[in-house]
Design a protein around this motif. Structure first.
Motif, PDB file in Angstrom:
ATOM      1  N   VAL A 168     -11.169  18.361  -0.554  1.00 47.37           N
ATOM      2  CA  VAL A 168     -11.982  17.288  -0.002  1.00 47.37           C
ATOM      3  C   VAL A 168     -11.275  16.720   1.221  1.00 47.37           C
ATOM      4  N   ARG A 169     -12.039  16.300   2.200  1.00 47.66           N
ATOM      5  CA  ARG A 169     -11.473  15.689   3.397  1.00 47.66           C
ATOM      6  C   ARG A 169     -11.018  14.277   3.065  1.00 47.66           C
ATOM      7  N   LEU A 170      -9.741  13.992   3.320  1.00 49.03           N
ATOM      8  CA  LEU A 170      -9.184  12.688   2.967  1.00 49.03           C
ATOM      9  C   LEU A 170      -9.575  11.634   3.997  1.00 49.03           C
ATOM     10  N   ALA A 171      -9.610  10.376   3.541  1.00 46.79           N
ATOM     11  CA  ALA A 171     -10.038   9.292   4.423  1.00 46.79           C
ATOM     12  C   ALA A 171      -9.437   7.972   3.987  1.00 46.79           C
ATOM     13  N   VAL A 172      -9.396   7.039   4.944  1.00 45.54           N
ATOM     14  CA  VAL A 172      -8.983   5.656   4.733  1.00 45.54           C
ATOM     15  C   VAL A 172     -10.182   4.767   5.023  1.00 45.54           C
ATOM     16  N   VAL A 173     -10.422   3.796   4.159  1.00 44.22           N
ATOM     17  CA  VAL A 173     -11.480   2.814   4.391  1.00 44.22           C
ATOM     18  C   VAL A 173     -10.865   1.536   4.953  1.00 44.22           C
ATOM     19  N   CYS A 174     -11.446   1.015   6.021  1.00 46.14           N
ATOM     20  CA  CYS A 174     -11.007  -0.249   6.595  1.00 46.14           C
ATOM     21  C   CYS A 174     -12.189  -0.877   7.321  1.00 46.14           C
ATOM     22  N   SER A 175     -12.001  -2.079   7.809  1.00 47.31           N
ATOM     23  CA  SER A 175     -13.091  -2.744   8.523  1.00 47.31           C
ATOM     24  C   SER A 175     -13.114  -2.316   9.988  1.00 47.31           C
ATOM     25  N   ALA A 176     -14.230  -2.599  10.620  1.00 53.21           N
ATOM     26  CA  ALA A 176     -14.344  -2.332  12.053  1.00 53.21           C
ATOM     27  C   ALA A 176     -13.384  -3.195  12.848  1.00 53.21           C
TER      28      ALA A 176
ATOM     29  N   THR B  43       2.805  -0.785  13.184  1.00 50.27           N
ATOM     30  CA  THR B  43       2.309   0.583  13.271  1.00 50.27           C
ATOM     31  C   THR B  43       3.092   1.508  12.344  1.00 50.27           C
ATOM     32  N   ILE B  44       4.417   1.423  12.383  1.00 58.66           N
ATOM     33  CA  ILE B  44       5.243   2.250  11.501  1.00 58.66           C
ATOM     34  C   ILE B  44       5.084   1.803  10.054  1.00 58.66           C
ATOM     35  N   GLY B  45       4.961   0.492   9.829  1.00 57.09           N
ATOM     36  CA  GLY B  45       4.770   0.003   8.474  1.00 57.09           C
ATOM     37  C   GLY B  45       3.473   0.490   7.872  1.00 57.09           C
ATOM     38  N   ASN B  46       2.380   0.387   8.621  1.00 54.68           N
ATOM     39  CA  ASN B  46       1.089   0.861   8.124  1.00 54.68           C
ATOM     40  C   ASN B  46       1.102   2.369   7.893  1.00 54.68           C
ATOM     41  N   LEU B  47       1.684   3.107   8.822  1.00 49.55           N
ATOM     42  CA  LEU B  47       1.769   4.553   8.664  1.00 49.55           C
ATOM     43  C   LEU B  47       2.561   4.917   7.408  1.00 49.55           C
ATOM     44  N   SER B  48       3.699   4.283   7.215  1.00 54.12           N
ATOM     45  CA  SER B  48       4.547   4.597   6.059  1.00 54.12           C
ATOM     46  C   SER B  48       3.824   4.305   4.754  1.00 54.12           C
ATOM     47  N   ALA B  49       3.126   3.165   4.701  1.00 55.04           N
ATOM     48  CA  ALA B  49       2.389   2.800   3.487  1.00 55.04           C
ATOM     49  C   ALA B  49       1.276   3.802   3.207  1.00 55.04           C
ATOM     50  N   LEU B  50       0.558   4.208   4.249  1.00 56.07           N
ATOM     51  CA  LEU B  50      -0.545   5.141   4.051  1.00 56.07           C
ATOM     52  C   LEU B  50      -0.050   6.541   3.683  1.00 56.07           C
ATOM     53  N   VAL B  51       1.106   6.933   4.184  1.00 58.11           N
ATOM     54  CA  VAL B  51       1.699   8.207   3.767  1.00 58.11           C
ATOM     55  C   VAL B  51       2.025   8.163   2.275  1.00 58.11           C
TER      56      VAL B  51
ATOM     57  N   ALA C 233      -4.063   7.260  10.939  1.00 57.21           N
ATOM     58  CA  ALA C 233      -4.970   8.293  10.443  1.00 57.21           C
ATOM     59  C   ALA C 233      -4.931   9.530  11.326  1.00 57.21           C
ATOM     60  N   SER C 234      -4.831   9.322  12.636  1.00 61.44           N
ATOM     61  CA  SER C 234      -4.744  10.450  13.549  1.00 61.44           C
ATOM     62  C   SER C 234      -3.464  11.248  13.326  1.00 61.44           C
ATOM     63  N   VAL C 235      -2.355  10.555  13.154  1.00 62.08           N
ATOM     64  CA  VAL C 235      -1.084  11.225  12.893  1.00 62.08           C
ATOM     65  C   VAL C 235      -1.156  12.023  11.595  1.00 62.08           C
ATOM     66  N   MET C 236      -1.826  11.451  10.592  1.00 62.71           N
ATOM     67  CA  MET C 236      -1.914  12.076   9.278  1.00 62.71           C
ATOM     68  C   MET C 236      -3.041  13.106   9.184  1.00 62.71           C
ATOM     69  N   ASP C 237      -3.885  13.190  10.212  1.00 62.38           N
ATOM     70  CA  ASP C 237      -5.050  14.075  10.220  1.00 62.38           C
ATOM     71  C   ASP C 237      -5.972  13.776   9.039  1.00 62.38           C
ATOM     72  N   VAL C 238      -6.304  12.488   8.911  1.00 63.86           N
ATOM     73  CA  VAL C 238      -7.293  12.066   7.921  1.00 63.86           C
ATOM     74  C   VAL C 238      -8.363  11.254   8.654  1.00 63.86           C
ATOM     75  N   ASP C 239      -9.481  11.044   7.984  1.00 60.76           N
ATOM     76  CA  ASP C 239     -10.590  10.314   8.595  1.00 60.76           C
ATOM     77  C   ASP C 239     -10.461   8.812   8.353  1.00 60.76           C
ATOM     78  N   VAL C 240     -11.127   8.055   9.212  1.00 61.24           N
ATOM     79  CA  VAL C 240     -11.258   6.613   9.032  1.00 61.24           C
ATOM     80  C   VAL C 240     -12.720   6.296   8.763  1.00 61.24           C
ATOM     81  N   VAL C 241     -12.974   5.627   7.660  1.00 65.13           N
ATOM     82  CA  VAL C 241     -14.322   5.162   7.338  1.00 65.13           C
ATOM     83  C   VAL C 241     -14.373   3.683   7.696  1.00 65.13           C
ATOM     84  N   GLY C 242     -14.961   3.390   8.841  1.00 62.81           N
ATOM     85  CA  GLY C 242     -15.058   2.009   9.292  1.00 62.81           C
ATOM     86  C   GLY C 242     -16.239   1.310   8.649  1.00 62.81           C
ATOM     87  N   VAL C 243     -15.987   0.182   8.012  1.00 59.67           N
ATOM     88  CA  VAL C 243     -17.025  -0.563   7.305  1.00 59.67           C
ATOM     89  C   VAL C 243     -17.339  -1.834   8.085  1.00 59.67           C
TER      90      VAL C 243
END
Length: 469
Positions: free
Chosen positions: A187-195, A160-168, A205-215
């Motif tokens: 523009v509203r920022l977002a991360v793309v990932c799978s369902a 969780t911390i690793g993913n957060l740090s990388a996305l930051v 994404a919630s911590v960073m206040d960005v959207d998740v685009v689930g594919v």
């Protein structure tokens, strides 16, 4: 031994150094704790144990935090006889739920050394020796994953911390690039990932206040490059794509190479979440399944999962650590002496400033046993999963949901409801035979084996299956 407490009464009998002096009392505390740790590490038969209801546990535990302390003997006994048995042993051979742990005996032992050594692992100035050893492990992993010379990172608390740090770091890189564009509109920022991406991606994404685009994934359960390309073209604010190298529920590896092409063609950061599954890349015959990892801008793998380290350790790696430093280095007058003279500060590469040297137990275990032993032990999980999947297919009342790719086996007991699965799971735990809780797939309750420990043998797994007759 009398404990230390806040001296509000002016009691001169409580010496400030009582907890720290080298005395018969402190020797007794250390010896008692080390004896318990040694005995637990060398159990021939690890107890499975189970949680107790809060009221029952509180009644059994009583009050340990008192003005004068209860002494090391009573405190150790309280832990050994009441508190520890109210915790599940994740290294039990029958613990096959979630993702188990299976720390090597060398890693367990050295974890005590790390705590005893009082090392601050956040800066080169204060912990150069520890950081050097951790970096040796990180560079070995980077080489195994095909990252270029100069790649590096840090050990953080968990995926969780690793993913957060990388996305930051990815967001920071996006903003720096976009800030150089005069015509850039908000523009509203977002991360793309799978369902099927791990829940920590949505949490980050919630911590960073960005959207998740689930594919949606394909029929094979994988996220594919063409689906990612379409999502990127439809969402201009995407700053990172997350590919999963071993989903938690099924152990499925996404089409990382295709995803990497889609991301690179559009200048988007590629992060690979390999917390559970990326360790399987150390097995030669499985390396092709991870093609494309070498193109990642960042990735994580958790040694406390399939690399046989104790909790808690996540290896976070960056293709170019310089970008991560721009995002994460903390600046303050009291930190200038660290940041200006640093050769390599792990605290500059993640969201944590204060950190223990959590990579050292893995370093010691690797140094003790060698990398070939690690490859052989990881291979056990893959072979055991394939073998028990074959066994499941021979049982008329059981069926596979999907053949295993790594070491996770998902199957069903024909005709059972969720209530049936839960009663069966509770009975196994009551009997102290195994911990195997139901999962679900596409709304259907299912069962799942996650195989990590080399002590989780095919006989252990067959014994569990026999209870489903």
């Amino acid at each position: 031994m009398v404990g230390m407490h806040a001296d509000t009464s002016g009691d001169a009998t409580l010496r400030p150094d009582a907890m720290h002096e080298i005395s018969d009392g402190t020797r007794e505390v250390v010896d008692r704790v080390l004896r318990y740790a040694r005995d637990r590490a060398l159990y021939e038969r690890v107890p499975l144990d189970r949680a107790l209801p809060p009221d029952e546990l509180a009644a059994q535990a009583g009050a340990a935090i008192t003005a004068d302390g209860i002494g090391a003997e009573r405190a150790t006994a309280l832990f050994a006889d009441v508190l520890a048995p109210a915790c599940l042993s994740t290294d039990h051979p029958g613990y096959v739920s979630f993702i188990p742990s299976a720390p090597s005996k060398a890693a367990i032992a050295f974890d005590l050394v790390v705590s005893a050594s009082a090392i601050y692992g956040g800066s080169w100035m204060e912990g150069a020796g520890a950081v050097h050893a951790e970096n040796e492990v990180l560079h070995w992993l980077a080489g195994e994953f095909g990252l270029p010379e100069g790649a590096g990172g840090a050990f953080v608390q968990g995926g969780t911390i690793g993913n957060l740090s990388a996305l930051v770091a990815a967001r920071d890189a996006y903003r720096r690039h976009r800030g150089a564009m005069d015509d850039a509109a908000p523009v509203r920022l977002a991360v793309v990932c799978s369902a099927e991406a791990h829940s920590s991606i949505a949490s980050a994404a919630s911590v960073m206040d960005v959207d998740v685009v689930g594919v949606p994934t394909g029929a094979d359960g994988r996220l594919h490059g063409d689906a990612v390309a379409a999502a990127l073209d439809a969402h201009p604010g995407v700053f990172a794509v997350v590919a999963t190298a071993g989903t938690t529920n099924f152990g499925i590896v996404d089409d990382i190479a295709g995803i990497a092409r889609a991301a690179k063609d559009r200048g988007v950061w590629l992060h690979v979440d390999g917390a559970y599954g990326l360790a399987a890349m150390l097995v030669d015959e499985l390396r092709p399944a991870f093609a494309g990892v070498e193109l990642a801008d960042s990735l994580v793998v958790d040694p406390h999962k399939w690399l046989f380290a104790p909790f808690d350790a996540c290896a976070l790696l960056y293709r170019d650590p310089a970008g991560a430093r721009l995002a994460h280095t903390q600046h303050a007058e009291y930190l200038d002496t660290l940041t200006e003279s640093a050769d390599w500060n792990p605290s500059d590469l993640a969201v944590q400033l204060t950190r223990r040297s959590r990579g050292l137990p893995l370093w010691f275990s690797l140094a003790t046993h060698g990398t070939e032993q690690y490859r052989a032990t990881i291979r056990h999980g893959i072979d055991a999963a394939a073998a028990i999947a074959d066994d499941i297919e021979q049982r008329p009342h059981l069926s596979l949901v999907r053949p295993p790719q790594l070491s996770v086996v998902v199957f069903r007991r024909e005709g059972w409801t969720l209530a049936d699965y839960q009663r069966w799971s509770d009975r196994l735990l009551d009997e102290q035979r195994a911990f195997c809780v139901p999962s679900s797939h596409a709304g259907e309750p299912v069962l799942r084996f996650a195989i990590i420990s080399p002590l989780t043998t095919i006989d252990v797994l067959r014994d569990i299956l026999d209870t489903l007759d």
